[in-house]
Design a protein around this motif. Structure first.
Motif, PDB file in Angstrom:
ATOM      1  N   SER A  57     -21.091 -17.864   1.691  1.00  0.00           N
ATOM      2  CA  SER A  57     -20.946 -16.480   2.093  1.00  0.00           C
ATOM      3  C   SER A  57     -22.004 -15.285   1.738  1.00  0.00           C
ATOM      4  CB  SER A  57     -19.314 -16.069   1.905  1.00  0.00           C
ATOM      5  OG  SER A  57     -19.193 -15.675   0.472  1.00  0.00           O
ATOM      6  N   LEU A  58     -22.390 -15.337   0.352  1.00  0.00           N
ATOM      7  CA  LEU A  58     -23.138 -14.484   0.048  1.00  0.00           C
ATOM      8  C   LEU A  58     -24.625 -14.524   0.552  1.00  0.00           C
ATOM      9  CD1 LEU A  58     -22.460 -14.030  -3.679  1.00  0.00           C
ATOM     10  CD2 LEU A  58     -21.856 -12.461  -1.936  1.00  0.00           C
ATOM     11  N   LEU A  59     -24.983 -15.882   0.804  1.00  0.00           N
ATOM     12  CA  LEU A  59     -26.360 -16.006   1.530  1.00  0.00           C
ATOM     13  C   LEU A  59     -26.003 -15.651   2.800  1.00  0.00           C
ATOM     14  CD1 LEU A  59     -26.993 -19.562   0.113  1.00  0.00           C
ATOM     15  CD2 LEU A  59     -28.691 -17.740   0.185  1.00  0.00           C
ATOM     16  N   LYS A  60     -25.321 -15.826   3.455  1.00  0.00           N
ATOM     17  CA  LYS A  60     -24.975 -15.307   4.868  1.00  0.00           C
ATOM     18  C   LYS A  60     -25.146 -13.734   5.079  1.00  0.00           C
ATOM     19  CE  LYS A  60     -22.127 -19.200   6.641  1.00  0.00           C
ATOM     20  NZ  LYS A  60     -20.775 -19.565   7.078  1.00  0.00           N
ATOM     21  N   LEU A  61     -24.411 -13.207   4.069  1.00  0.00           N
ATOM     22  CA  LEU A  61     -24.557 -11.463   3.883  1.00  0.00           C
ATOM     23  C   LEU A  61     -26.030 -11.127   3.949  1.00  0.00           C
ATOM     24  CD1 LEU A  61     -21.693 -10.419   1.784  1.00  0.00           C
ATOM     25  CD2 LEU A  61     -21.947 -10.084   4.236  1.00  0.00           C
ATOM     26  N   TRP A  62     -26.865 -11.973   2.998  1.00  0.00           N
ATOM     27  CA  TRP A  62     -28.081 -11.640   2.867  1.00  0.00           C
ATOM     28  C   TRP A  62     -28.908 -11.856   3.985  1.00  0.00           C
ATOM     29  CZ3 TRP A  62     -27.497 -10.919  -2.377  1.00  0.00           C
ATOM     30  CH2 TRP A  62     -28.798 -10.351  -3.010  1.00  0.00           C
ATOM     31  N   GLU A  63     -28.849 -12.805   4.806  1.00  0.00           N
ATOM     32  CA  GLU A  63     -29.404 -12.937   5.935  1.00  0.00           C
ATOM     33  C   GLU A  63     -29.009 -11.895   7.149  1.00  0.00           C
ATOM     34  OE1 GLU A  63     -28.299 -16.970   7.293  1.00  0.00           O
ATOM     35  OE2 GLU A  63     -29.391 -17.935   5.795  1.00  0.00           O
ATOM     36  N   THR A  64     -27.752 -11.560   7.213  1.00  0.00           N
ATOM     37  CA  THR A  64     -27.381 -10.462   7.888  1.00  0.00           C
ATOM     38  C   THR A  64     -28.044  -9.110   7.764  1.00  0.00           C
ATOM     39  OG1 THR A  64     -25.004 -11.420   8.218  1.00  0.00           O
ATOM     40  CG2 THR A  64     -25.233  -9.294   8.993  1.00  0.00           C
ATOM     41  N   ALA A  65     -27.980  -8.683   6.247  1.00  0.00           N
ATOM     42  CA  ALA A  65     -28.507  -7.692   5.913  1.00  0.00           C
ATOM     43  C   ALA A  65     -29.955  -7.532   6.010  1.00  0.00           C
ATOM     44  CB  ALA A  65     -28.096  -7.212   4.462  1.00  0.00           C
ATOM     45  N   GLY A 102     -27.271  -1.256  -7.831  1.00  0.00           N
ATOM     46  CA  GLY A 102     -28.159  -1.922  -7.107  1.00  0.00           C
ATOM     47  C   GLY A 102     -27.580  -2.241  -5.819  1.00  0.00           C
ATOM     48  N   ASN A 103     -27.539  -3.443  -5.670  1.00  0.00           N
ATOM     49  CA  ASN A 103     -27.119  -4.192  -4.209  1.00  0.00           C
ATOM     50  C   ASN A 103     -25.480  -4.194  -4.435  1.00  0.00           C
ATOM     51  OD1 ASN A 103     -26.830  -6.704  -5.640  1.00  0.00           O
ATOM     52  ND2 ASN A 103     -28.662  -7.458  -4.992  1.00  0.00           N
ATOM     53  N   GLY A 104     -24.950  -4.054  -5.583  1.00  0.00           N
ATOM     54  CA  GLY A 104     -23.337  -3.894  -5.680  1.00  0.00           C
ATOM     55  C   GLY A 104     -23.143  -5.624  -5.568  1.00  0.00           C
ATOM     56  N   LEU A 105     -23.740  -6.513  -5.946  1.00  0.00           N
ATOM     57  CA  LEU A 105     -23.276  -7.871  -5.708  1.00  0.00           C
ATOM     58  C   LEU A 105     -22.193  -8.324  -6.968  1.00  0.00           C
ATOM     59  CD1 LEU A 105     -23.438 -10.525  -4.837  1.00  0.00           C
ATOM     60  CD2 LEU A 105     -25.446 -11.048  -5.907  1.00  0.00           C
ATOM     61  N   LEU A 106     -22.570  -7.887  -8.020  1.00  0.00           N
ATOM     62  CA  LEU A 106     -21.664  -8.073  -9.039  1.00  0.00           C
ATOM     63  C   LEU A 106     -20.343  -7.447  -9.071  1.00  0.00           C
ATOM     64  CD1 LEU A 106     -21.471  -9.393 -12.024  1.00  0.00           C
ATOM     65  CD2 LEU A 106     -22.564  -7.562 -13.037  1.00  0.00           C
ATOM     66  N   VAL A 107     -20.380  -6.425  -8.465  1.00  0.00           N
ATOM     67  CA  VAL A 107     -19.140  -5.418  -8.345  1.00  0.00           C
ATOM     68  C   VAL A 107     -18.471  -6.159  -7.302  1.00  0.00           C
ATOM     69  CG1 VAL A 107     -17.957  -3.348  -7.328  1.00  0.00           C
ATOM     70  CG2 VAL A 107     -19.979  -3.181  -8.758  1.00  0.00           C
ATOM     71  N   HIS A 108     -18.985  -6.722  -6.181  1.00  0.00           N
ATOM     72  CA  HIS A 108     -18.242  -7.410  -5.063  1.00  0.00           C
ATOM     73  C   HIS A 108     -17.631  -8.852  -5.722  1.00  0.00           C
ATOM     74  CE1 HIS A 108     -17.413  -9.538  -1.467  1.00  0.00           C
ATOM     75  NE2 HIS A 108     -18.134 -10.565  -1.792  1.00  0.00           N
ATOM     76  N   TYR A 124     -16.123  -0.589 -10.110  1.00  0.00           N
ATOM     77  CA  TYR A 124     -16.681   0.638  -9.253  1.00  0.00           C
ATOM     78  C   TYR A 124     -18.075   0.396  -9.594  1.00  0.00           C
ATOM     79  CZ  TYR A 124     -12.139   2.585  -9.044  1.00  0.00           C
ATOM     80  OH  TYR A 124     -10.503   2.732  -8.728  1.00  0.00           O
ATOM     81  N   GLY A 125     -19.047   0.789  -8.665  1.00  0.00           N
ATOM     82  CA  GLY A 125     -20.607   0.593  -8.630  1.00  0.00           C
ATOM     83  C   GLY A 125     -21.185   1.945  -8.303  1.00  0.00           C
ATOM     84  N   TYR A 126     -22.188   2.403  -9.182  1.00  0.00           N
ATOM     85  CA  TYR A 126     -22.786   3.487  -9.015  1.00  0.00           C
ATOM     86  C   TYR A 126     -24.217   3.387  -8.594  1.00  0.00           C
ATOM     87  CZ  TYR A 126     -18.902   6.287 -10.642  1.00  0.00           C
ATOM     88  OH  TYR A 126     -17.181   6.756 -10.779  1.00  0.00           O
ATOM     89  N   ASP A 127     -24.719   3.913  -7.712  1.00  0.00           N
ATOM     90  CA  ASP A 127     -26.422   3.794  -7.896  1.00  0.00           C
ATOM     91  C   ASP A 127     -26.773   5.105  -6.874  1.00  0.00           C
ATOM     92  OD1 ASP A 127     -28.182   1.124  -8.199  1.00  0.00           O
ATOM     93  OD2 ASP A 127     -29.167   2.785  -6.774  1.00  0.00           O
ATOM     94  N   VAL A 128     -28.034   5.558  -7.345  1.00  0.00           N
ATOM     95  CA  VAL A 128     -28.797   6.519  -6.917  1.00  0.00           C
ATOM     96  C   VAL A 128     -28.749   6.340  -5.210  1.00  0.00           C
ATOM     97  CG1 VAL A 128     -30.913   5.822  -7.089  1.00  0.00           C
ATOM     98  CG2 VAL A 128     -30.661   8.331  -6.900  1.00  0.00           C
ATOM     99  N   ARG A 129     -29.264   5.038  -4.658  1.00  0.00           N
ATOM    100  CA  ARG A 129     -29.327   4.745  -3.312  1.00  0.00           C
ATOM    101  C   ARG A 129     -28.439   3.667  -2.825  1.00  0.00           C
ATOM    102  NH1 ARG A 129     -34.351   5.596  -5.156  1.00  0.00           N
ATOM    103  NH2 ARG A 129     -34.652   3.130  -5.716  1.00  0.00           N
ATOM    104  N   LYS A 130     -27.863   4.041  -1.653  1.00  0.00           N
ATOM    105  CA  LYS A 130     -27.025   3.107  -1.122  1.00  0.00           C
ATOM    106  C   LYS A 130     -27.813   1.771  -0.469  1.00  0.00           C
ATOM    107  CE  LYS A 130     -23.708   2.493   2.929  1.00  0.00           C
ATOM    108  NZ  LYS A 130     -22.971   3.316   3.966  1.00  0.00           N
ATOM    109  N   ARG A 131     -27.425   0.589  -0.520  1.00  0.00           N
ATOM    110  CA  ARG A 131     -28.113  -0.388  -0.249  1.00  0.00           C
ATOM    111  C   ARG A 131     -27.581  -0.969   1.137  1.00  0.00           C
ATOM    112  NH1 ARG A 131     -29.936   1.270  -4.711  1.00  0.00           N
ATOM    113  NH2 ARG A 131     -31.286   0.022  -5.778  1.00  0.00           N
ATOM    114  N   LYS A 132     -28.323  -1.698   1.838  1.00  0.00           N
ATOM    115  CA  LYS A 132     -28.200  -2.404   3.177  1.00  0.00           C
ATOM    116  C   LYS A 132     -26.707  -3.223   2.899  1.00  0.00           C
ATOM    117  CE  LYS A 132     -32.048  -3.646   4.148  1.00  0.00           C
ATOM    118  NZ  LYS A 132     -33.537  -4.623   4.615  1.00  0.00           N
ATOM    119  N   LEU A 133     -26.653  -3.871   1.999  1.00  0.00           N
ATOM    120  CA  LEU A 133     -25.605  -5.063   1.752  1.00  0.00           C
ATOM    121  C   LEU A 133     -24.321  -4.147   1.670  1.00  0.00           C
ATOM    122  CD1 LEU A 133     -27.399  -7.544  -0.648  1.00  0.00           C
ATOM    123  CD2 LEU A 133     -26.191  -8.157   1.365  1.00  0.00           C
TER     124      LEU A 133
END
Length: 531
Positions: A176-184, A224-230, A240-249
């Motif tokens: 499912s994560l690979l599919k998310l990567w492709e979508t993003a 970063g991409n928030g994957l570990l939080v997910h 929760y995850g904090y980052d200075v920039r929102k990512r596409k994922l």
């Protein structure tokens, strides 16, 4: 070339490494666990342990007090549902080691003997494995030095529980994560990030269980991409995850995760949580924030997990080496550990098994924290050493908008002036003859080109990624890289019969038509540019 002679001590050194590192020979095996050790004396087997086994293997032949050992293993598999049982037999007198896999036909039994100063290896049914894999590796191991105090991977967790959980997480999430990567349409390598963060998630969950410190909630700073939080959220661990920039994922994750990812700059001197119950801070390759993790954990009274990555000072400046006798990475890990100690933690250190060269983890548990009375004095002293200006100012470690540094943001007149100067530099000293052939100019080293430019000319692009080299690559229709750091003029080529989508036709004026003393060598109909 004759094979090197192997003595008794070298033979048993190689066997010692083989016993603990069979997984280095068989990629189906994740780790080897010794479950039982028995020593043989006067033909009888008696209970023993790994320490005695190690001592006897390292002893000289005349100092050994037993005839050999029987060792029982559990071999943890990477993909198979069940683990593999095996046993090994050491015989000091016969200078031999035999390994037998219990009820597993896909793994070959093998034996190793010291015969006339050489390794003699035999495999039950795979002679190629014995001769071309096992024997060369044993020869290498026999010449190695014993590593005193070498750090073992995953020493703070139950390795079998970790491996079982990691396999479960891969089966559950990877597709499912690979599919998310492709979508993003992420440009980063999905396999590296997915399997690395699944391994970190498995480690954290196993660590929390073994130390009885399962979080009420965690915060991943610099997520970063928030994957570990997910993944951790999906496994029932609120965080929760904090980052200075929102990512596409971020917007593609489940609502359970996406609503817990916060676009916010973490300024260490003023950062506070807006959520209740956070008692773990995570720094997963968090760059400039890495040295601040222990400080923030001490201030906010939480535990922390840190995987130090790119080395930075507390000020956000590049890390200043303290100890040049070790690698830069080891030096930075030592620095981060010293900060943790100064923050009152009795710091634990472990090495993860992840697809990264930066895999040393530091763990601080608040239950072991000592007094932090001098913490702020220490922080201010560090800032005064390695930062100029007001040490009480808020430290903004990274800008919200990522700066584009590919020479595309430099004023066009500056770029055009530099391109022309370098172009004429390459044409200079080209001998003019009555020959009507088109002048392709000379080749110059990058260093010669840079030295020919003034400080004012260089200042316009000095902050750009790659500088002059990036400028020349961007003007690939004019310049070419000739190898050995040489730069030359690219002779124009005609419009290709089969064009790629990226091949522009008749969109810009022809550089050579405008600036080469002989003009463009191509007819207008053949040139990709406007004449």
């Amino acid at each position: 070339m004759a094979a090197e002679h192997i003595d008794d001590k070298q033979f048993w050194l190689a066997i010692t490494i083989l016993i603990k590192n069979y997984h280095a020979l068989n990629k189906k095996i994740f780790e080897v666990i010794i479950t039982e050790v028995q020593k043989q004396q006067h033909g009888q087997l008696y209970d023993s342990d790994e320490d005695e086994l190690e001592q006897q293997l390292q002893a000289n032949a005349s100092e050994r007090t037993c005839e050999g050992f029987k060792i029982y293993f559990k071999m943890l598999t990477k993909k198979l549902e069940t683990n593999i049982l095996a046993n090994g037999t050491l015989n000091f007198g016969k200078q031999s080691y035999e390994c037998h896999f219990v009820g597993e036909e896909s793994f070959d039994d093998f034996s190793v003997h010291l015969n006339a100063g050489q390794f003699r290896v035999e495999s039950k049914s795979n002679s190629r494995f014995a001769e071309f894999v096992l024997r060369p590796r044993l020869c290498n191991w026999s010449q190695s030095k014993r590593e005193e105090g070498a750090q073992k991977s995953l020493r703070l967790v139950d390795v079998e529980k970790y491996n079982d959980l990691y396999k479960q997480l891969k089966l559950k999430h990877s597709e499912s994560l690979l599919k998310l990567w492709e979508t993003a349409k992420e440009s980063t390598d999905p396999l590296k990030f997915i399997y690395e963060d699944l391994a970190i998630a498995a480690y954290l969950i196993t660590l929390w269980t073994s130390t009885q410190t399962e979080p009420n909630a965690f915060a991943d700073l610099g997520c970063g991409n928030g994957l570990l939080v997910h993944v951790l959220n999906a496994e029932g661990h609120k965080g929760y995850g904090y980052d200075v920039r929102k990512r596409k994922l971020w917007s593609l994750y489940s609502e359970q995760t996406s609503c817990n990812l916060v676009e916010r700059t973490v300024e260490p001197n003023s950062f506070r949580f807006e959520f209740e119950g956070i008692d773990w801070i995570i720094g997963n390759h968090s760059d400039e924030l890495s040295p601040w993790l222990p400080v923030l954990a001490a201030r906010l009274k939480t535990n922390f997990f840190l995987l130090p990555c790119c080395p930075f000072e507390l000020s956000g400046a590049k890390f200043q080496r303290r100890n040049t006798s070790i690698s830069a990475y080891q030096d930075f890990v030592l620095y981060a550990r010293q900060i943790s100690d100064r923050c009152g933690f009795e710091t634990q250190q472990d090495r993860l098994k992840i697809p990264s060269t930066k895999r040393i983890a530091l763990i601080g548990l608040k239950g072991s924290a000592k007094s932090t009375a001098n913490l702020e004095d220490f922080v201010q002293n560090e800032l005064q050493k390695y930062q100029t200006g007001d040490t009480n100012a808020a430290i903004k470690l990274r800008e919200k908008t990522e700066t584009v540094r590919n020479c595309t943001q430099v004023e066009k007149s500056i770029l055009d002036s530099l391109v022309l100067k370098i172009f004429h530099m390459l044409l200079d000293n080209t001998e003019r003859t009555n020959d009507t052939s088109w002048m392709a100019g000379r080749q110059l080293k990058m260093r010669e080109i840079v030295q020919s430019l003034t400080k004012e000319e260089l200042s316009g692009i000095k902050s750009e990624c790659g500088g002059i080299k990036t400028l020349l690559r961007n003007k690939h229709e004019v310049f070419k890289f000739c190898g050995n750091d040489l730069i030359g003029i690219r002779r124009p080529e005609g419009i290709p019969a089969i064009r790629s989508k990226s091949h522009t036709i008749k969109k810009r004026s022809c550089f050579f038509k405008l600036h080469h003393p002989q003009g463009c060598p191509l007819e207008e109909s053949d040139c990709s540019f406007i004449h």
